[in-house]
Enzyme design. Structure first.
Site, PDB file in Angstrom:
ATOM      1  N   GLU A 162       0.788  -1.231   0.000  1.00 24.60           N
ATOM      2  CA  GLU A 162       0.000   0.000   0.000  1.00 24.60           C
ATOM      3  C   GLU A 162       0.824   1.287   0.000  1.00 24.60           C
ATOM      4  O   GLU A 162       0.738   2.090   0.948  1.00 24.60           O
ATOM      5  CB  GLU A 162      -0.949   0.020   1.202  1.00 24.60           C
ATOM      6  CG  GLU A 162      -1.943  -1.111   1.214  1.00 24.60           C
ATOM      7  CD  GLU A 162      -3.039  -0.941   2.260  1.00 24.60           C
ATOM      8  OE1 GLU A 162      -2.998   0.023   3.037  1.00 24.60           O
ATOM      9  OE2 GLU A 162      -3.942  -1.788   2.293  1.00 24.60           O
ATOM     10  N   GLU A 355      -5.240  -8.626   1.054  1.00 26.83           N
ATOM     11  CA  GLU A 355      -5.801  -8.295   2.378  1.00 26.83           C
ATOM     12  C   GLU A 355      -7.295  -8.084   2.250  1.00 26.83           C
ATOM     13  O   GLU A 355      -7.756  -7.435   1.304  1.00 26.83           O
ATOM     14  CB  GLU A 355      -5.225  -6.984   2.944  1.00 26.83           C
ATOM     15  CG  GLU A 355      -3.900  -7.105   3.598  1.00 26.83           C
ATOM     16  CD  GLU A 355      -3.401  -5.773   4.160  1.00 26.83           C
ATOM     17  OE1 GLU A 355      -4.214  -4.948   4.626  1.00 26.83           O
ATOM     18  OE2 GLU A 355      -2.175  -5.568   4.116  1.00 26.83           O
TER      19      GLU A 355
HETATM   20  C1  BGC Z   1      -2.777  -2.280   6.049  1.00 25.77           C
HETATM   21  C2  BGC Z   1      -2.678  -3.030   7.352  1.00 25.77           C
HETATM   22  C3  BGC Z   1      -3.747  -2.537   8.309  1.00 25.77           C
HETATM   23  C4  BGC Z   1      -5.098  -2.829   7.696  1.00 25.77           C
HETATM   24  C5  BGC Z   1      -6.280  -2.433   8.552  1.00 25.77           C
HETATM   25  C6  BGC Z   1      -4.178  -2.102   5.564  1.00 25.77           C
HETATM   26  O1  BGC Z   1      -4.315  -0.830   5.022  1.00 25.77           O
HETATM   27  O2  BGC Z   1      -1.973  -2.879   5.073  1.00 25.77           O
HETATM   28  O3  BGC Z   1      -1.386  -2.860   7.874  1.00 25.77           O
HETATM   29  O4  BGC Z   1      -3.642  -3.104   9.570  1.00 25.77           O
HETATM   30  O5  BGC Z   1      -5.201  -2.127   6.488  1.00 25.77           O
HETATM   31  O6  BGC Z   1      -6.312  -1.058   8.745  1.00 25.77           O
END
Ligand code: BGC
Length: 442
Positions: A162, A355
């Protein structure tokens, strides 16, 4: 806040053979053992007053460096194919730092879990600065060092996590490390990270790697209304979030008007940035509702957009929300993935959702189960619509240190007691294990 979302009782649809199932974490959020590495920008930032909501730091976090065997056992028990973790550059730069990752990778391989390291997840060594071009070259040298040590066992790599959030939150708005408020003067930070990515791809390929991606955050951008000024503001936001970091990688150029604002020999750099990727990682949490500036600051999931920006963020009504206040919009994932395919066509390599997850309190986390269930169905609809998606990683294995929110937000499938650091699998852990078994049964 509780939601009224509920997981469907119907079994999940069948995902293709070879689909990669995994969970994600990042070094600074779980490792602890901060005294065994040099400081990162996050150590410096979180030491300052008022920066982290609960006043905490990640000095201990989940103490993963000492407890990684237990965490690998949790991964094996969950039955995931792969584990996405990040390598801490400040640790690698410290004596013996790579030894930890060497052991972790050995343990993962022995447990039958494929290691998928991310080489930068926001924890830049504090002595470095992304405004400096040289940071990109230094990153490539560090990547070569890591690949030289782990490349005999690691085959799948992620360069950056990101860069959009790191640029926006860390350098433009100052709510993340390093806490700079440069607004649009932060654009060189974006360019240098992209250059670092391209140089890292070359370094990894030189070390023999053949399976390389990046993890970029994206989400659908919904205009606040059909009025021209709201649509224009939403387009602008879409360019910043969805195109600034994807167009250079996939098309070899910046969106119109932005290349001129970047430092250095941009044309030559773009050739490096656009090194072909083996796959493209997408982190998805929620869409954004965007409208024309309202003359005042606006707030989105805890992020304040100052007055003077050419857009404002509005709330998304009509959906359940997580404890973070983020709307739960599974169909946004289908929209995002099909939209990406339509935008980039055959320039888009296979996609991996690197993610997706949510913050909720409690061990009996039915809300999280509903969230994951809904998003996996939405992901399957994208597959049915012809998007080539090859994997899905849940954020996150453990409750961890959620950046400026400190320990207040719990994203884990596994609960971590803040005092004893004891790990307790939540209901969602058992649910995911069951869902993965079902998938393998076919
Ligand atoms: C990030 C993580 C973060 C997650 C939840 C993502 O933007 O890569 O490090 O914990 O979002 O906020």
């Amino acid at each position: 806040m509780a939601t009224d979302a509920a997981a469907s009782s119907a079994p999940l649809p069948r995902f293709p053979d070879g689909f990669l199932w995994g969970v994600s974490t990042s070094a600074h959020q779980i490792e602890g053992a901060a005294d065994e590495r040099e400081p990162s920008v996050w150590d410096v930032f979180s030491a300052g007053p008022g920066r982290i909501k609960d006043g905490s730091t990640a000095a201990v976090a989940c103490d993963h460096v000492r407890r990684h065997r237990e965490d690998v056992a949790l991964l094996a028990g969950l039955g995931v194919d792969a584990y996405r973790f990040s390598v801490s550059w400040p640790r690698v730069a410290s004596p013996g730092g790579l030894d930890f990752y060497d052991r972790l990778v050995d343990d993962l391989c022995a447990a039958g879990v494929r290691p998928v390291p991310t080489l930068f997840h926001w924890d830049l060594p504090a002595r470095l600065d992304w405004r400096e071009r040289d940071t990109a070259a230094r990153f490539a040298r560090y990547v070569s060092q890591v690949a030289g040590r782990l490349g005999d066992r690691v085959t799948k790599w992620i360069t950056l996590n990101e860069p959009a959030e790191h640029t926006l939150l860390g350098h433009a708005l100052g709510v993340h490390a390093p806490g700079e408020r440069l607004l649009f003067d932060a654009l060189p930070v974006a360019h240098h990270q992209l250059l670092a990515h391209g140089l890292a791809v070359r370094a990894l390929r030189a070390a023999g790697a053949r399976d390389i991606g990046i993890a970029n955050s994206h989400g659908p951008t919904w205009p606040a209304s059909r009025e021209a000024d709201d649509v224009a503001a939403a387009d602008f936001y879409d360019t910043l979030l969805n195109r600034l970091f994807a167009d250079p990688l996939l098309l070899g150029h910046y969106p119109a008007g932005l290349g001129e604002l970047m430092p250095g020999d941009v044309e030559a750099d773009l050739e490096i940035i656009a090194e072909p990727l083996d796959w493209y990682g997408i982190n998805y949490y929620a869409p954004a509702r965007v409208g024309a500036p309202q003359g005042d600051e606006s707030d989105h999931g805890g992020v304040r957009i100052p007055a003077g920006m050419p857009f404002s963020l509005r709330g998304i009504e009509g959906y359940p929300v997580t404890d973070f206040g983020w709307p739960v919009v599974p169909e946004g994932l289908t929209e995002l993935l099909t939209g990406f395919r339509d935008r980039y066509g055959d320039r888009l390599p296979p996609v991996v959702v690197t993610e997706n997850g949510c913050s909720y309190e409690g061990l009996d986390d039915q809300d999280r189960i509903a969230y994951l269930d809904g998003h996996l169905r939405a992901l399957h609809r994208a597959l049915e619509a012809g998007v080539d998606v090859r994997g899905y990683f849940v954020w996150s294995l453990l409750d961890n240190w959620e950046w400026a929110e400190g320990y207040a937000r719990r994203f884990g499938l596994v609960h971590v007691d803040r005092t004893t650091l004891e790990r307790t699998p939540k209901a969602s852990y058992a649910w995911l294990r069951g869902a993965l078994r079902e998938q393998r049964r076919g």
